[in-house]
Design an enzyme around this catalytic site. Structure first.
Site, short mmCIF file in Angstrom:
data_model
loop_
_atom_site.label_atom_id
_atom_site.label_comp_id
_atom_site.label_asym_id
_atom_site.label_seq_id
_atom_site.Cartn_x
_atom_site.Cartn_y
_atom_site.Cartn_z
N LYS A 1 -97.14 60.01 -40.89
CA LYS A 1 -96.60 59.80 -39.99
C LYS A 1 -95.55 58.14 -40.57
O LYS A 1 -94.59 58.73 -39.65
CB LYS A 1 -97.55 58.99 -39.05
CG LYS A 1 -97.04 57.68 -38.08
CD LYS A 1 -96.12 58.04 -37.15
CE LYS A 1 -95.04 57.69 -36.51
NZ LYS A 1 -96.02 56.29 -35.65
N LYS B 1 -90.08 47.81 -40.40
CA LYS B 1 -91.50 48.60 -40.99
C LYS B 1 -91.47 49.71 -41.68
O LYS B 1 -91.90 49.99 -42.39
CB LYS B 1 -92.20 47.89 -40.06
CG LYS B 1 -93.59 48.12 -40.59
CD LYS B 1 -94.90 47.93 -39.60
CE LYS B 1 -94.84 49.45 -38.95
NZ LYS B 1 -96.43 49.09 -38.42
N THR C 1 -99.37 52.19 -36.67
CA THR C 1 -98.40 52.68 -37.93
C THR C 1 -98.90 51.81 -39.42
O THR C 1 -98.60 50.98 -38.90
CB THR C 1 -97.01 52.83 -37.92
OG1 THR C 1 -97.14 54.16 -36.82
CG2 THR C 1 -96.05 53.09 -38.52
#
Length: 296
Positions: free
Chosen positions: A169, A238, A93
């Site tokens: 994502k 994050k 990711t």
């Protein structure tokens, strides 16, 4: 066909184990001891990244942009020694701009690149029950299908541009973060009103909110459980930060993102960076002066 896998963390180890069942696999991790179980099952341990030069497909699952850059890039050049016309798959990711840099470096080296982040927790990785979100050259995805099917029950091709998978994502992770925050707030509200969390849990998961994400997180929050390994709070922040960065680039407002980011920052400041991000519910319960839930 020779395959490689780089990055054997909580997610990567389970994914590599699934691939290793049906393919000849080379594996690499900075902490080499993490490869021991795979080597015992027949995988070859790479001593350096140079050992991937003969692989037909190389996958990676790394923690963030910095880790990806350290493995793949030297400036704008592909540092990972991959043979021409091989397939390179990033499951990490990462930010769309980092994906763009990877695309350019791979094109220059004549290596086909797919961005294929996955959906699911570490237990699903170990079971081969992830969902693969792919973008890039469709023919490369078709060639790599046996690898993707080893780690996932469903594969979605989002388009020909790898960053399309990265943005997808981030959108999915943002929705998960919002669901965790909503569960944390709702369980705190109902507990404060004297409602049994197990009863509320049953109501949630057996009626209007029976989707997989609620089935996964509602029991953790209702019982104040801490899965190990889980999705770390630091990684959750994050993910939300990347969604915010992408939204700014696209001039899209995400008003709830800052609320969730602040909650995650509070949890990290309280020492919960490495805890599953469902810890948000316990922190909210503490703020509401609720005692810890007694285990049944």
């Amino acid at each position: 066909m020779t395959l490689g896998f780089i990055g054997l963390g909580a997610m990567g180890l389970g994914m590599a184990q699934r691939i290793n069942k049906d393919h000849a696999l080379k594996v690499y991790n900075r902490s080499s001891e993490k490869a021991a179980s795979l080597v015992a099952e027949g995988a070859q341990q790479a001593t350096s990244l140079q050992d991937f030069a003969d692989c037909d497909i190389v996958c990676s699952m790394l923690s963030d942009d910095a880790a990806v850059e350290a493995v793949y890039l030297a400036g704008d050049t592909l540092a990972l020694p991959l043979k021409e016309n091989s397939i390179s798959i990033s499951h990490s990711t990462i930010s769309p701009p980092m994906v763009d840099r990877l695309v350019a470096a791979h094109e220059h080296a004549n290596v086909r690149f797919l961005c294929v982040p996955v959906l699911g927790r570490p237990d699903k990785a170990a079971e081969g029950q992830l969902v693969a979100v792919a973008a890039g050259e469709r023919s490369a995805m078709d060639e790599a299908r046996s690898v993707l099917e080893a780690i996932s029950t469903r594969q979605f091709w989002m388009g020909p541009t790898p960053r399309q998978a990265a943005v997808t994502k981030l959108g999915m992770n943002f929705m998960i973060a919002a669901a965790v925050e909503a569960l944390a707030e709702s369980f705190t509200l109902t507990r404060k009103a004297g409602i049994d969390p197990e009863t509320f849990l049953t109501l949630i998961t057996e009626t209007l909110f029976s989707a997989p994400i609620y089935q996964a997180y509602a029991p953790l929050i209702a019982r104040e459980e801490n899965p190990t390994p889980g999705f770390k709070t630091a990684l959750g922040l994050k993910a939300v930060n990347l969604a915010q960065q992408t939204a700014r680039d696209l001039r899209v407002p995400l008003p709830t993102a800052e609320i969730i980011a602040n909650q995650l920052r509070t949890a990290i400041a309280a020492g919960y960076a490495d805890e599953d991000w469902s810890i948000l519910a316990r922190l909210m319960a503490q703020t509401a002066s609720l005692p810890p839930i007694k285990r049944r």
